[in-house]
Design an enzyme around this catalytic site. Structure first.
Site, PDB file in Angstrom:
ATOM      1  N   ALA A 132       2.926   6.012  -8.110  1.00  0.00           N
ATOM      2  CA  ALA A 132       4.359   6.199  -8.366  1.00  0.00           C
ATOM      3  C   ALA A 132       4.719   5.781  -9.790  1.00  0.00           C
ATOM      4  CB  ALA A 132       5.181   5.426  -7.344  1.00  0.00           C
ATOM      5  N   GLY A 190       0.831  -1.211   0.000  1.00  0.00           N
ATOM      6  CA  GLY A 190       0.000   0.000   0.000  1.00  0.00           C
ATOM      7  C   GLY A 190       0.860   1.254   0.000  1.00  0.00           C
ATOM      8  N   ASP A 205      -1.315  10.713  -3.180  1.00  0.00           N
ATOM      9  CA  ASP A 205      -0.204   9.804  -3.503  1.00  0.00           C
ATOM     10  C   ASP A 205       0.589  10.306  -4.720  1.00  0.00           C
ATOM     11  OD1 ASP A 205      -2.502   9.358  -4.994  1.00  0.00           O
ATOM     12  OD2 ASP A 205      -2.561   7.189  -4.672  1.00  0.00           O
ATOM     13  N   SER A 236       2.048   2.190  -5.274  1.00  0.00           N
ATOM     14  CA  SER A 236       2.804   1.818  -6.471  1.00  0.00           C
ATOM     15  C   SER A 236       2.137   2.335  -7.750  1.00  0.00           C
ATOM     16  CB  SER A 236       2.994   0.307  -6.537  1.00  0.00           C
ATOM     17  OG  SER A 236       1.756  -0.353  -6.373  1.00  0.00           O
TER      18      SER A 236
HETATM   19  O1  PMV Z   1      -4.717   3.060   0.460  1.00  0.00           O
HETATM   20  P1  PMV Z   1      -3.787   4.191   0.272  1.00  0.00           P
HETATM   21  O2  PMV Z   1      -2.543   4.077   1.084  1.00  0.00           O
HETATM   22  O3  PMV Z   1      -3.514   4.474  -1.145  1.00  0.00           O
HETATM   23  O4  PMV Z   1      -4.498   5.476   0.906  1.00  0.00           O
HETATM   24  C1  PMV Z   1      -5.789   5.857   0.590  1.00  0.00           C
HETATM   25  C2  PMV Z   1      -6.089   7.167   1.255  1.00  0.00           C
HETATM   26  C3  PMV Z   1      -7.530   7.640   1.043  1.00  0.00           C
HETATM   27  O5  PMV Z   1      -7.648   8.902   1.688  1.00  0.00           O
HETATM   28  C4  PMV Z   1      -8.493   6.681   1.712  1.00  0.00           C
HETATM   29  C5  PMV Z   1      -7.887   7.763  -0.420  1.00  0.00           C
HETATM   30  C6  PMV Z   1      -7.274   8.952  -1.129  1.00  0.00           C
HETATM   31  O6  PMV Z   1      -7.140   8.883  -2.356  1.00  0.00           O
HETATM   32  O7  PMV Z   1      -6.967   9.967  -0.495  1.00  0.00           O
END
Ligand code: PMV
Length: 325
Positions: free
Chosen positions: A114, A108, A155, A111
């Site tokens: 990225a 998680g 992300d 990836s």
């Molecule tokens: O699952 P991850 O680590 O990609 O995190 C998701 C985070 C959320 O806030 C639930 C979704 C988002 O896109 O912000």
């Protein structure tokens, strides 16, 4: 023929997950585990993709068919990104793309974001097209949304800008924060979480219990502000408390899991200043803030509770060119 090699970091969400999807702030940090992309022209009117880390040996698609027909899951982000880049810049040469990962795609660590970012940056270099960070973000975010349907883009911001960021959903604000020396321990539950499903689950809860969920989001947003101050002042007692409060609210949203709860409780019992899940929940990783002496004891407690401790460096560099050959 010229080949460009790029890399972008994975990420860890520190505070504010889920609320960030609704335009609230979060804090995310880039980690030293990176996705790598090598891209070059192949002289054919098709893309060829190899992504061994997700078991994809060879994939071909004619440029004219990009985004059409069935696209296997591991290649969706790559194919949609190429399609969007090619539409935006009106180019159409065939490409060979190889992706490699420093980390398991199960952690998680982001990836997909990225790899999308590293590829977009690689294509801009291959075509000698100047793209601003904002331009890169917009193209990658559009592509990720096209594949996944939901997401705040935090992300992608981490993959592009690196460091530790204060990020408001929809990229209304991105500010680097000083997280030097932040003593975090990361524990992997061994369970792969499905982010879009969890985001939809929270949306469904919000549809049924709007006032309750909005109140939780507002409280999470306050915690993010507290955490932002505590992080910069290196007030780890306050930061740890903020983690615990954030975790409680994530539990109230229904996104924690028994594996996460077990690792979080074990870390706290072993002396962590605070602990919480990181990301969508349902599995993936938890993070614990340790005191100066706590590293061994907390790491051991997480492992005894069935987790895997992952050694990562935080606040690392964003997307970069590795090599031009
Ligand atoms: O699952 P991850 O680590 O990609 O995190 C998701 C985070 C959320 O806030 C639930 C979704 C988002 O896109 O912000």
């Amino acid at each position: 023929m010229e080949r460009i090699s790029t890399s972008a970091p994975g990420k860890l969400m520190l505070f504010g997950e889920h609320a960030v999807v609704y335009g609230y702030p979060c804090i995310v940090t880039a980690v030293d585990q990176r996705m790598r992309v090598i891209v070059g022209f192949n002289g054919r009117g098709a893309i060829g993709v190899r992504a061994p880390q997700v078991g994809l040996d060879r994939y071909h698609k004619r440029i004219a068919d990009l985004g059409k027909q069935e696209v296997p899951k591991p290649v969706q982000f790559i194919e949609v990104l190429v399609k969007n880049f090619y539409e935006q810049y009106e180019v159409d040469r065939g490409l060979d793309i190889l992706t490699e990962s420093d980390f398991s795609v199960n952690f998680g660590f982001g990836s997909s974001a990225a790899v999308t970012t590293a590829l977009a940056f690689g294509l801009s270099k291959l075509y000698s097209i100047q793209m601003s960070k904002k331009g890169l973000f917009d193209l990658c975010y559009k592509s990720v949304l096209e594949v996944q349907g939901v997401g705040s883009g935090f992300d992608i911001a981490a993959a592009i800008y690196g460091e530790t960021l204060y990020f408001i959903g929809g990229r209304k604000e991105i500010k680097p924060l000083d997280s030097d020396g932040l003593p975090l321990i990361v524990g992997y539950t061994g369970v792969k979480a499905d982010t879009p499903t969890l985001v939809r689950q929270v949306a469904e809860l919000r549809r049924r219990r709007k006032a309750k969920v909005n109140k939780i989001f507002a409280e999470i947003a306050e915690i993010v502000e507290t955490a932002r101050g505590a992080l910069t002042e290196k007030n780890y007692v306050l930061l740890g408390r903020a983690m615990d409060r954030n975790q409680k609210l994530l539990s109230d949203l229904g996104v924690s899991s028994k594996e996460l709860d077990r690792l979080i409780a074990a870390a706290r019992r072993a002396g962590a200043l605070g602990a919480k899940l990181s990301g969508a929940g349902g599995g993936d990783c938890m993070v614990a803030l340790r005191s100066a002496q706590g590293k061994l004891a907390i790491g051991k407690a997480i492992e005894e509770a069935g987790g895997e401790v992952i050694d990562v460096e935080l606040g690392t560099e964003g997307v970069r060119l590795e090599k031009r050959a």
